[in-house]
Design an enzyme around this catalytic site. Structure first.
Site, PDB file in Angstrom:
ATOM      1  N   GLU A  78      11.488  10.041  19.504  1.00 18.80           N
ATOM      2  CA  GLU A  78      10.874  10.329  20.802  1.00 18.80           C
ATOM      3  C   GLU A  78      10.730   9.065  21.637  1.00 18.80           C
ATOM      4  O   GLU A  78      10.217   8.068  21.145  1.00 18.80           O
ATOM      5  CB  GLU A  78       9.505  10.993  20.592  1.00 18.80           C
ATOM      6  CG  GLU A  78       9.624  12.356  19.916  1.00 18.80           C
ATOM      7  CD  GLU A  78       8.288  13.076  19.790  1.00 18.80           C
ATOM      8  OE1 GLU A  78       7.248  12.499  20.159  1.00 18.80           O
ATOM      9  OE2 GLU A  78       8.295  14.234  19.329  1.00 18.80           O
ATOM     10  N   ASP A 125       2.520  28.830   3.158  1.00 27.09           N
ATOM     11  CA  ASP A 125       1.695  27.637   3.022  1.00 27.09           C
ATOM     12  C   ASP A 125       1.241  27.546   1.572  1.00 27.09           C
ATOM     13  O   ASP A 125       0.462  28.380   1.115  1.00 27.09           O
ATOM     14  CB  ASP A 125       0.485  27.693   3.951  1.00 27.09           C
ATOM     15  CG  ASP A 125      -0.233  26.344   4.069  1.00 27.09           C
ATOM     16  OD1 ASP A 125      -0.378  25.669   3.021  1.00 27.09           O
ATOM     17  OD2 ASP A 125      -0.634  25.975   5.185  1.00 27.09           O
ATOM     18  N   ASP A 158       9.005  21.050  21.355  1.00 28.12           N
ATOM     19  CA  ASP A 158       8.086  20.111  21.987  1.00 28.12           C
ATOM     20  C   ASP A 158       8.159  18.743  21.330  1.00 28.12           C
ATOM     21  O   ASP A 158       7.613  17.780  21.855  1.00 28.12           O
ATOM     22  CB  ASP A 158       6.654  20.654  21.896  1.00 28.12           C
ATOM     23  CG  ASP A 158       5.650  19.788  22.652  1.00 28.12           C
ATOM     24  OD1 ASP A 158       5.898  19.507  23.846  1.00 28.12           O
ATOM     25  OD2 ASP A 158       4.633  19.393  22.054  1.00 28.12           O
ATOM     26  N   ALA A 183       2.143  19.519  23.648  1.00 27.62           N
ATOM     27  CA  ALA A 183       1.311  20.586  23.094  1.00 27.62           C
ATOM     28  C   ALA A 183      -0.179  20.246  23.073  1.00 27.62           C
ATOM     29  O   ALA A 183      -1.016  21.093  23.379  1.00 27.62           O
ATOM     30  CB  ALA A 183       1.784  20.963  21.689  1.00 27.62           C
ATOM     31  N   ALA A 184      -0.518  19.031  22.712  1.00 29.29           N
ATOM     32  CA  ALA A 184      -1.931  18.656  22.610  1.00 29.29           C
ATOM     33  C   ALA A 184      -2.444  17.962  23.859  1.00 29.29           C
ATOM     34  O   ALA A 184      -3.600  17.524  23.905  1.00 29.29           O
ATOM     35  CB  ALA A 184      -2.145  17.754  21.405  1.00 29.29           C
ATOM     36  N   HIS A 236       6.660  16.631  24.187  1.00 29.45           N
ATOM     37  CA  HIS A 236       5.503  16.446  23.305  1.00 29.45           C
ATOM     38  C   HIS A 236       4.198  16.638  24.089  1.00 29.45           C
ATOM     39  O   HIS A 236       3.322  15.771  24.116  1.00 29.45           O
ATOM     40  CB  HIS A 236       5.529  15.062  22.656  1.00 29.45           C
ATOM     41  CG  HIS A 236       4.794  15.010  21.348  1.00 29.45           C
ATOM     42  ND1 HIS A 236       5.196  14.252  20.273  1.00 29.45           N
ATOM     43  CD2 HIS A 236       3.659  15.631  20.931  1.00 29.45           C
ATOM     44  CE1 HIS A 236       4.349  14.402  19.264  1.00 29.45           C
ATOM     45  NE2 HIS A 236       3.400  15.247  19.654  1.00 29.45           N
ATOM     46  N   ALA A 243       6.398  22.801  17.569  1.00 27.71           N
ATOM     47  CA  ALA A 243       5.445  21.943  18.270  1.00 27.71           C
ATOM     48  C   ALA A 243       4.669  21.115  17.253  1.00 27.71           C
ATOM     49  O   ALA A 243       3.539  20.712  17.508  1.00 27.71           O
ATOM     50  CB  ALA A 243       4.493  22.786  19.122  1.00 27.71           C
ATOM     51  N   ALA A 244       5.298  20.858  16.091  1.00 27.24           N
ATOM     52  CA  ALA A 244       4.638  20.125  15.008  1.00 27.24           C
ATOM     53  C   ALA A 244       5.229  18.724  14.865  1.00 27.24           C
ATOM     54  O   ALA A 244       4.678  17.750  15.381  1.00 27.24           O
ATOM     55  CB  ALA A 244       4.759  20.908  13.700  1.00 27.24           C
ATOM     56  N   ARG A 290      -5.139  25.108  10.697  1.00 26.73           N
ATOM     57  CA  ARG A 290      -5.912  25.493  11.887  1.00 26.73           C
ATOM     58  C   ARG A 290      -5.029  26.009  13.017  1.00 26.73           C
ATOM     59  O   ARG A 290      -5.304  27.039  13.631  1.00 26.73           O
ATOM     60  CB  ARG A 290      -6.735  24.301  12.386  1.00 26.73           C
ATOM     61  CG  ARG A 290      -7.839  23.865  11.438  1.00 26.73           C
ATOM     62  CD  ARG A 290      -8.475  22.582  11.944  1.00 26.73           C
ATOM     63  NE  ARG A 290      -9.556  22.110  11.084  1.00 26.73           N
ATOM     64  CZ  ARG A 290      -9.369  21.406   9.983  1.00 26.73           C
ATOM     65  NH1 ARG A 290      -8.140  21.061   9.613  1.00 26.73           N
ATOM     66  NH2 ARG A 290     -10.399  21.001   9.258  1.00 26.73           N
TER      67      ARG A 290
END
Length: 255
Positions: free
Chosen positions: A215, A125, A210, A236-237, A234, A184-185, A105
């Site tokens: 962490e 993928d 990110d 991104a979300a 971190h 950013a994963a 997504r």
């Protein structure tokens, strides 16, 4: 139990919760849950994969733009009273090849935005068909070809034992000199010492991160003080919009 990425739900936690029926991850990745043990105990594990897709994709694209145009470094230099026009020129995105490692997504949302910027988008993928990618204007390639062709590489894979530290000394050496890398994963997709070495040698022109293997990262993390790295903690979300969406989605899944 409703959790976010910082919560580690290992076998010890699961064994101590005899009445637990469901674990809802308010977000995408469930690598912080011991899935095999949860399965043995009959505990359902669910996630909310749609809630933060746009926020993460937009942050990824923001990192890519910041990386291409040296925006944080230029801001910092002006804050220090300097006027470094020649030092921070940067490169355009138009005409560059973006390689997406993972085409779920978030990868697809990033591809949509990259195509609007007139980039060439390729993706790796193993769970996506070439026809699906082609319908979205993206060419599916092998991982080796992606590393070889990309000007920018953005990581969008969930962490597995097979892809841990997939960005390492060997894979970095196979990339174009001057490649730029965005993550950013999951931080553990990258061997941080190897990336730092490649950034210092010029093999990698820059990175935008990110996420980190640990962490928050320790003060001696080799990436933290390099001038050609853009950092965010971190985020991104972490938009107001995404927080509401994943919270509601997680609650509805529990119900």
């Amino acid at each position: 139990l409703v959790i976010r990425s910082a919560h580690k739900i290992d076998a010890e936690v699961l064994n101590a919760a005899p009445k637990l029926k469901i674990i809802a991850r308010a977000g995408v990745g469930v690598d912080n849950v011991d899935i095999p043990r949860a399965t043995e105990l009959g505990i359902v594990v669910v996630n909310t994969p749609d809630g933060n897709t746009i926020s993460t994709a937009e942050h990824t694209f923001g990192l890519m733009l910041a990386l291409a145009r040296n925006i944080p470094q230029a801001h910092e230099s002006m804050s220090a009273g300097r006027w470094d026009r020649k030092l921070y020129g940067g490169v355009e995105l138009r005409g560059k090849t973006l390689g997406l490692v993972g085409f779920g997504r978030i990868g697809r949302a990033v591809a949509k935005r990259a195509l609007a910027f007139e980039m060439t988008v390729i993706a790796y993928d193993p769970f996506i068909t070439a026809d699906l990618a082609a319908d979205l204007g993206v060419t599916l390639v092998s991982l080796a070809e992606l590393f070889e062709r990309s000007d920018f590489i953005s990581l969008h894979a969930l962490l597995t034992p097979d892809n841990r530290e997939m960005i390492n000394r060997d894979s970095l050496a196979s990339m174009k000199r001057g490649v730029r890398i965005i993550d950013a994963a999951r931080g553990a997709l990258i061997n941080e010492a190897d990336l730092a070495e490649a950034l210092q040698s010029g093999q990698v022109a820059g990175a935008a991160l990110d996420v980190y293997a640990e962490e928050p990262p320790k003060p001696d993390n080799p990436l933290l003080r390099l001038p050609n790295v853009v950092h965010t903690p971190h985020l991104a979300a972490s938009t107001e919009d995404a927080q509401v969406t994943v919270s509601v989605d997680a609650a509805q899944l529990v119900v």
